[in-house]
Each structure stands twice: as structure tokens, then as C-alpha cells.
Scaffold this active site. Sequence first.
Site, PDB file in Angstrom:
ATOM      1  N   TYR A   1      50.753 136.200  11.225  1.00 52.93           N
ATOM      2  CA  TYR A   1      51.611 137.023  11.761  1.00 52.93           C
ATOM      3  C   TYR A   1      52.683 136.156  12.445  1.00 52.93           C
ATOM      4  O   TYR A   1      52.467 134.786  12.565  1.00 52.93           O
ATOM      5  CB  TYR A   1      51.314 137.783  13.324  1.00 52.93           C
ATOM      6  CG  TYR A   1      50.211 138.746  13.156  1.00 52.93           C
ATOM      7  CD1 TYR A   1      50.893 139.960  13.225  1.00 52.93           C
ATOM      8  CD2 TYR A   1      48.719 138.839  13.053  1.00 52.93           C
ATOM      9  CE1 TYR A   1      50.209 141.181  12.882  1.00 52.93           C
ATOM     10  CE2 TYR A   1      48.012 139.832  12.863  1.00 52.93           C
ATOM     11  CZ  TYR A   1      48.706 141.076  12.870  1.00 52.93           C
ATOM     12  OH  TYR A   1      47.701 142.218  12.545  1.00 52.93           O
TER      13      TYR A   1
ATOM     14  N   ASP B   1      50.726 148.019  15.704  1.00 56.32           N
ATOM     15  CA  ASP B   1      51.164 148.804  16.935  1.00 56.32           C
ATOM     16  C   ASP B   1      52.655 149.558  16.803  1.00 56.32           C
ATOM     17  O   ASP B   1      53.300 148.922  15.947  1.00 56.32           O
ATOM     18  CB  ASP B   1      50.926 147.899  18.215  1.00 56.32           C
ATOM     19  CG  ASP B   1      50.798 148.994  19.267  1.00 56.32           C
ATOM     20  OD1 ASP B   1      50.626 150.116  19.196  1.00 56.32           O
ATOM     21  OD2 ASP B   1      50.786 148.345  20.397  1.00 56.32           O
TER      22      ASP B   1
END
Length: 353
Positions: A184, A125
Amino acid sequence: ETGQVHFCSAAPGTETELPELDMLLGQAPVRFAPPPPRASAAAGDALADGGQLSVLVPEAEEGDAAPPENAHKWRMVIAYDGTKFKGWQYQPSPPTIQCFLEDALIRVTKLDRKKLCLVGAGRTDTGVHAWGQVAHFTTPFAYNCLDGVHSAINGLLPRDIRVREISAARPEFHARTSTKSKIYHYKIYNDAIMDPFHNHYAYHSAYKLNPHAMREAAKHFVGIHDFTSFANAAHNDRVRSPVKKITRFDVTEMGAILQLEVEGTGFLYRQVRNMVALLLQVGKEALPPDIVPIIIAARDRKELAKVALSAPPHGLYLMSVKYDKEILEPPEGSPSISFGRTHQLSKCKLTFY
């Protein structure tokens, strides 16, 4: 990587041979490869709450069309500072990572974006960083050596984006659908005063967090769950299964930095940032660790919104994308993996230049 690469162009409707450019980029005669097989649905695993996980056939996207029979596929590992970019996914304005990569590839290969079929492993994002984003692209020709094309691509990219490696890929390899798991990191700077050198790369929490409570809460995420409560509505029409498998969720103290590391088979839109947001509330001791299974069981994004807001993007990093070892094996006769060119100083050069 900071040098300039100049290309000459031919008049419309004409063909011009560029033997020197082909030699520079290591371009080789065309070899034919079979098209990759399409993914198929498979039976899933049992949910932690007794339900059943259904593995859906990935939806077709731009770049997912089967490449022509004479296509050669190439895998890239990419790192980027996402601060100035509107995420990964292609859009001409404002700029995205994919947009800059495609522009560099178009100039180096002289192909249009439809023939390149560039596909990334994940849609990071706006403001999210990456160290191990993976993408693939195709060309109708092969390369004898990848060092030249590697240097050319990085020479055309902004300094915020770097291709760390390029290698030949098997026809069946797909950067997104072949993924086994993703890792992540989320970094939190946990001190009264923010370190300005971490300002764009870690979330600042002036509240003294309780790492032990956060570890206890993170354990509840591990397993196969319906993560509807932790998914924001996506900005596209793709229908994705909310059931995902988290294999580990670690909380590590590194001085003032608190690093959250999560690995899973896949993640929904903003899922990681929403999970981190809840762990932050637990770390502040505003909520108990056992709030996590309660929010998961609710399967309602509004229940999470009552107790936690989404964590900001600048602390999030896509660290690596994992694949089965077999599918990463390069095709026979492929050039060596390029990790970038190293440079040597001659005696006539000053060491500080």
C-alpha cells in the site's frame, strides 16, 4: 476502450448461437480442469513480543465456493480511482467497484454473478484507490484469445475503472487466499498550500512534517505484531486474526509529496490508515517515535484514539498484490496474457483524433 459494445439477447427459454460474438471474444471449446484444493491451517511464526502467530483457515465468503469441474479461471489486474465509489465489496447501491465489474462481465460472458464467482484480493474502503487490485472469475468455457474480451470489459466500465491485464489462472489460484503480500502507498502533500491537482489523491498536511522521525517510528511496525490497537471494527461477521507481519515500512520524500509505502502479509480493517495517522502525529513532533511500540503493546483501539484519528481514505492506494511465482504460471495451452490492444494510425487519419 471508449467504444460501445452491443450484444443481442435471446427470448427467455431459447438458445441462440452467436458465432460472430464468440469469434470476437476468442471463445474456445470447453476444456475440463480439476477443482482447486482448499486452504489448510499452518503453523505460524513467533511474535516480536514472544507470542505465537497462528495462521487461521480463511473464512468462507461469497465467491469462495469450489467452482464446477468444467470451470476455467481467469485473473485480472485492476486499477481504479476510488473517489466516486463505495469501496470494492459488492453492494448494488451506492455503487462499488465489484458491482461495475460484475455488470460488465455478465454482459460480456452472458453468465450470472453466481457462476462468475468474482473475488477480489482485498476489500478497499470507500474513497481508496488502486493500481494493482487483483481479482479472479470463472467461466464454463475457455478463450483462444483474451484481447477481445479485455476490450469489451473496459468498453463497458466507467472511465474511473480499468482492467490492466487479463490472464488464464491455474485451478488452485485464488485472488485472496493465495496472496503472499500486499503493498500500500499513502501520499501526503506537505506544503502550506494544497496543489489542486492532488486534491483527491493525497492528504494535505500544512504542518511541516519531520520525515526522519516518521522513519524511526515506522521501523517499530516492522515484524510480527498483534495490531488490535490499529484495527477498526469491521462491518461484517468475519473473525480475523489481529496478528500480522509487516515486512517493510518506508517513508520517501518526493518534493512536496511524502510517500509512505508499507508491505505486509495482510492488513486489518483500516489498519494502514490508522498506522499512518500515528506517523502523522510523530511527523508533527506531537509524539515521539517510540510511541509506536507502546500503542502496539496496549492491544486496545481506544489507546490509539486518544492520540490520533484515522487518516482519510483518499491518500491510500493498493499498489500491488504479490503471489508465489509458481501459482501465477498459466495452465498449459492457455492464451497469451492480454495487456490491452494498441492502435495504429492509417495515413488517412488526422493525428489529433
